[in-house]
Design a protein around this motif. Structure first.
Motif, PDB file in Angstrom:
ATOM      1  N   MET A 188       0.823  -1.207   0.000  1.00  0.00           N
ATOM      2  CA  MET A 188       0.000   0.000   0.000  1.00  0.00           C
ATOM      3  C   MET A 188       0.860   1.262   0.000  1.00  0.00           C
ATOM      4  N   MET A 189       1.839   1.318   0.894  1.00  0.00           N
ATOM      5  CA  MET A 189       2.686   2.512   0.978  1.00  0.00           C
ATOM      6  C   MET A 189       3.530   2.684  -0.278  1.00  0.00           C
ATOM      7  N   SER A 190       4.017   1.572  -0.810  1.00  0.00           N
ATOM      8  CA  SER A 190       4.817   1.626  -2.035  1.00  0.00           C
ATOM      9  C   SER A 190       3.990   2.145  -3.211  1.00  0.00           C
ATOM     10  N   ASP A 191       2.749   1.676  -3.327  1.00  0.00           N
ATOM     11  CA  ASP A 191       1.882   2.111  -4.422  1.00  0.00           C
ATOM     12  C   ASP A 191       1.566   3.597  -4.330  1.00  0.00           C
ATOM     13  N   ILE A 192       1.360   4.080  -3.108  1.00  0.00           N
ATOM     14  CA  ILE A 192       1.054   5.508  -2.922  1.00  0.00           C
ATOM     15  C   ILE A 192       2.232   6.360  -3.379  1.00  0.00           C
ATOM     16  N   GLN A 193       3.432   5.947  -3.002  1.00  0.00           N
ATOM     17  CA  GLN A 193       4.628   6.700  -3.392  1.00  0.00           C
ATOM     18  C   GLN A 193       4.826   6.671  -4.903  1.00  0.00           C
ATOM     19  N   LYS A 194       4.574   5.508  -5.518  1.00  0.00           N
ATOM     20  CA  LYS A 194       4.698   5.404  -6.978  1.00  0.00           C
ATOM     21  C   LYS A 194       3.692   6.304  -7.683  1.00  0.00           C
ATOM     22  N   ALA A 195       2.544   6.528  -7.036  1.00  0.00           N
ATOM     23  CA  ALA A 195       1.495   7.364  -7.624  1.00  0.00           C
ATOM     24  C   ALA A 195       1.694   8.842  -7.307  1.00  0.00           C
ATOM     25  N   ASN A 196       2.876   9.194  -6.757  1.00  0.00           N
ATOM     26  CA  ASN A 196       3.180  10.572  -6.368  1.00  0.00           C
ATOM     27  C   ASN A 196       2.202  11.103  -5.329  1.00  0.00           C
ATOM     28  N   GLY A 197       1.734  10.194  -4.467  1.00  0.00           N
ATOM     29  CA  GLY A 197       0.840  10.577  -3.390  1.00  0.00           C
ATOM     30  C   GLY A 197       1.584  10.756  -2.083  1.00  0.00           C
ATOM     31  N   THR A 198       0.874  11.245  -1.099  1.00  0.00           N
ATOM     32  CA  THR A 198       1.423  11.380   0.253  1.00  0.00           C
ATOM     33  C   THR A 198       0.444  10.728   1.214  1.00  0.00           C
ATOM     34  N   PHE A 199       0.930  10.302   2.371  1.00  0.00           N
ATOM     35  CA  PHE A 199       0.031   9.675   3.333  1.00  0.00           C
ATOM     36  C   PHE A 199       0.464   9.996   4.753  1.00  0.00           C
ATOM     37  N   GLU A 200      -0.510   9.877   5.649  1.00  0.00           N
ATOM     38  CA  GLU A 200      -0.254  10.111   7.065  1.00  0.00           C
ATOM     39  C   GLU A 200       0.192   8.803   7.713  1.00  0.00           C
ATOM     40  N   ALA A 201       0.602   8.882   8.971  1.00  0.00           N
ATOM     41  CA  ALA A 201       1.074   7.682   9.670  1.00  0.00           C
ATOM     42  C   ALA A 201      -0.017   6.612   9.673  1.00  0.00           C
ATOM     43  N   PRO A 202       0.307   5.376   9.231  1.00  0.00           N
ATOM     44  CA  PRO A 202      -0.690   4.300   9.199  1.00  0.00           C
ATOM     45  C   PRO A 202      -1.254   4.020  10.594  1.00  0.00           C
ATOM     46  N   ILE A 203      -2.549   3.665  10.636  1.00  0.00           N
ATOM     47  CA  ILE A 203      -3.206   3.277  11.886  1.00  0.00           C
ATOM     48  C   ILE A 203      -3.277   1.758  11.912  1.00  0.00           C
ATOM     49  N   LEU A 204      -2.557   1.176  12.845  1.00  0.00           N
ATOM     50  CA  LEU A 204      -2.436  -0.286  12.900  1.00  0.00           C
ATOM     51  C   LEU A 204      -3.241  -0.864  14.056  1.00  0.00           C
ATOM     52  N   THR A 205      -3.932  -1.973  13.768  1.00  0.00           N
ATOM     53  CA  THR A 205      -4.545  -2.783  14.813  1.00  0.00           C
ATOM     54  C   THR A 205      -3.900  -4.167  14.733  1.00  0.00           C
ATOM     55  N   GLU A 206      -4.409  -5.108  15.475  1.00  0.00           N
ATOM     56  CA  GLU A 206      -3.808  -6.444  15.448  1.00  0.00           C
ATOM     57  C   GLU A 206      -3.894  -7.081  14.074  1.00  0.00           C
ATOM     58  N   GLN A 207      -4.955  -6.778  13.355  1.00  0.00           N
ATOM     59  CA  GLN A 207      -5.154  -7.449  12.067  1.00  0.00           C
ATOM     60  C   GLN A 207      -5.169  -6.518  10.864  1.00  0.00           C
ATOM     61  N   THR A 208      -5.506  -5.263  11.050  1.00  0.00           N
ATOM     62  CA  THR A 208      -5.699  -4.382   9.898  1.00  0.00           C
ATOM     63  C   THR A 208      -4.828  -3.133   9.966  1.00  0.00           C
ATOM     64  N   VAL A 209      -4.726  -2.483   8.805  1.00  0.00           N
ATOM     65  CA  VAL A 209      -4.035  -1.201   8.704  1.00  0.00           C
ATOM     66  C   VAL A 209      -4.926  -0.249   7.922  1.00  0.00           C
TER      67      VAL A 209
END
Length: 642
Positions: free
Chosen positions: A534-555
């Motif tokens: 997910m993070m790699s795809d966002i960077q390839k798309a010239n996007g920016t993102f905030e700090a991921p929100i992680l739980t035990e199973q999901t992001v």
């Protein structure tokens, strides 16, 4: 009492099936239709039935418990979101359908944010509880986490859980609750107030297809909602839809106050129009009436001036919409009709769907339209064939770019061929992103009459103006009229248009211009093992993102990305998450283009060959007009220059 209730959902959540059941139970229809049988009541357009999706917002009408209800079934597909957004403007309450199998989907969050923005009291029907994979507990967790902390799962009765939930939000009721004296009626009254303030969202579950829980849901909605419209004051009505019945236009309104009668007259500028017919619609059927009251939804004949978003009987300006197309496509037509007639057809469609923003290029003899996506283009092709019996296709959709400036400047325009005269000085200042073109006036009436000043303002806003880099519209500029000059004898109609447009263009020539592109605000959710992708795809798309929100199973990752690089990402995302991820995307305004030089080169716009716009001025000498290039125009002006 009148209430307008909208039904909204992500596509395929069961919204239209829910409407069929509700209309049947309230005796609005005698037979329930099904989407897969192509016989639903509100999806009455041939194209809707063939495709199995709602495209047009249509209304049903019924009486229930001494209240006249209008039920609006809205499109769930993102390509037709502008139609849904316009319907939201006239809702007293909304029903949001969420699938118990699929949960909160991408468009669900978009719809929720829209309802929240317009402060529409909302109820949630959790549908498809009969289906394999349905998980009511998980869906409620998602609603509470992703939509609202004020969600209450309501099991069709005022039980201890409901009383406790309400008591937690009111100290007086808390005392009654602990004393075991909180009555059902008090609880219902408290919930009504909380719902009206959007501080409570009632959630109930069932199956629209199996007719489980639908009418019970609506019976509680009827108790929990109220409306208060004043029929004694002057008439005001909001235009939310325009259709054409044969050769005549139908203007659909919500009466906000007062009453309207057949033969009432309304003034729009210098135009006076008379109401010749009033219709109350139920699906494609209607009855004519002589009068309608505040709170009602209806259609009229006789109005041709008001546009969607206008409020008749008020000075209120048209509202701006959030569901804005980011794509543009050329109309491809090779038939015998003149292109001007084809343009007229698309203008009629534009009156019904303002987001189309039809543009006719005289130079290239081309029509282009703004669209949300390729499905909309497919539907447009079918609509044009069905209604007007002509065959059109569309070119590949292109990104809608815009242009702006980076610093303040003053533009000068002079137009003085023989027996014509106008001069305009405009200060151009960068506006905050998303502000658009705004206007200020510091011109003294001693220098230019108030009438001429208004004409200059009118010409600035009568159309979008081409930028220098690509020819796409300029935006985010504050235009200030500094001064100008007219001639008592020779200033004629159109002279100030020429001078104003030349002044604007001349100002653009003096400063750095930048290309803007549309951006999405996205939110994606998947299992933890996909976080790297997910993070790699966002960077390839010239996007920016905030700090991921992680739980035990999901992001969960939220951020921004250009529409150009992200518009097709949902397909890839669904593939690598095996359809279990959730991705929502909302238009998030314009920002600097990530590949500006490449786009400018690809478009290949020649600013000096644009026959509509020129930065040169025209002056008169020895009875003959001559052109002065923009670099020399300032020195040649007749008014004092800054």
């Amino acid at each position: 009492m009148y209430k307008t209730i909208g039904v909204l959902a992500h596509v395929d959540a069961g919204k239209t099936t829910f409407c069929e059941q509700l209309l049947y139970h309230t005796a609005a229809i005698k037979k329930r239709g099904r989407v897969d049988h192509q016989d639903t009541y509100l999806d009455n357009h041939t194209i809707e039935r063939q495709r199995g999706i709602t495209i047009f917002a249509e209304q049903g009408r019924f009486e229930f418990n001494n209240t006249m209800y209008t039920l609006i079934d809205t499109p769930g597909h993102v390509d037709f979101a502008p139609e849904m957004e316009r319907a939201v403007q006239v809702m007293d309450a909304a029903i949001l359908i969420v699938s118990a199998v699929d949960g909160i989907e991408g468009h669900t969050e978009t719809v929720w944010q829209l309802l929240k923005k317009h402060q529409i009291p909302t109820f949630i029907f959790i549908n498809k509880t009969d289906r394999e994979g349905a998980n009511l507990h998980e869906v409620m967790e998602a609603i509470t986490r992703d939509l609202t902390q004020n969600a209450l799962l309501f099991n069709h009765k005022i039980d201890t859980t409901v009383k406790e939930w309400v008591a937690e939000r009111d100290e007086a009721l808390m005392e009654l609750y602990f004393a075991n004296q909180l009555e059902d009626t008090e609880c219902i009254q408290a919930l009504r107030k909380l719902i009206e303030k959007q501080q409570a969202v009632i959630c109930m579950a069932g199956s629209a297809l199996k007719d489980e829980g639908v009418i019970e849901f609506f019976q509680w909605l009827d108790q929990f909602t109220f409306s208060n419209y004043d029929s004694t004051s002057d008439f005001q009505g909001k235009v939310f839809k325009i259709r054409h019945d044969g050769q005549q236009r139908l203007t659909f309104l919500k009466a906000l106050s007062g009453t309207m009668k057949v033969r009432d007259e309304f003034t729009f500028g210098e135009v006076v129009e008379k109401i010749t017919e009033i219709r109350l619609y139920n699906g494609s059927h209607f009855v004519t009436v002589q009068q309608v009251n505040a709170g009602d939804i209806f259609a009229v004949k006789g109005l041709s001036t008001p546009e969607i978003g206008d409020v008749i009987g008020s000075e209120q300006q048209s509202i701006t919409f959030e569901m804005i197309p980011t794509l543009q496509a050329k109309v491809l037509y090779n038939g015998s009709l003149h292109m001007k007639e084809v343009t007229r057809i698309f203008r009629e469609l534009e009156a019904e769907e303002p987001s189309l923003h039809v543009v006719w290029s005289e130079q290239f003899q081309e029509i282009s339209v703004h669209v949300m996506g390729v499905i909309q283009l497919e539907v447009l092709t079918e609509v044009v064939k069905e209604r007007f019996d002509i065959n059109v296709l569309f070119g590949r959709p292109q990104i809608l770019y815009k242009e702006t400036i980076c610093e303040k400047t003053v533009g000068y325009g002079h137009f003085e061929p023989l027996k014509h005269y106008a001069e305009v000085h405009l200060q151009l200042t960068p506006n905050p992103r998303g502000q658009g073109i705004t206007f200020m006036n510091v011109c003294h009436a001693d220098h230019l009459s108030v009438g001429h000043q208004r004409v200059i303002e009118q010409h600035l806003f009568e159309q979008e103006h081409h930028g220098l880099l690509t020819g796409f519209p300029v935006t985010d500029i504050e235009v200030t009229l500094l001064t100008g000059r007219a001639h008592n004898q020779y200033t004629a109609g159109g002279d100030f248009r020429e001078a104003t447009w030349r002044a604007l263009r001349q100002g653009l020539e003096q400063v750095e211009n930048r290309l803007l592109e549309p951006y999405y605000r996205f939110k994606m959710k998947a299992t933890n093992d996909h976080i790297g992708r997910m993070m790699s795809d966002i960077q390839k798309a010239n996007g920016t993102f905030e700090a991921p929100i992680l739980t035990e199973q999901t992001v969960i990752i939220t951020g921004r990305a250009p529409v150009a690089t992200f518009m097709d990402y949902s397909t890839h995302f669904a593939a690598y998450t095996n359809g279990k991820g959730a991705l929502s995307m909302q238009f998030d305004g314009y920002d600097f283009c990530h590949n500006e030089e490449q786009v400018i080169e690809q478009i290949g716009y020649n600013k000096n060959a644009d026959h509509i716009y020129t930065s040169s001025s025209v002056f008169l000498a020895k009875g003959k007009g001559y052109s002065v290039p923009w670099q020399e125009a300032k020195q040649a002006m007749h008014c004092d220059v800054e």
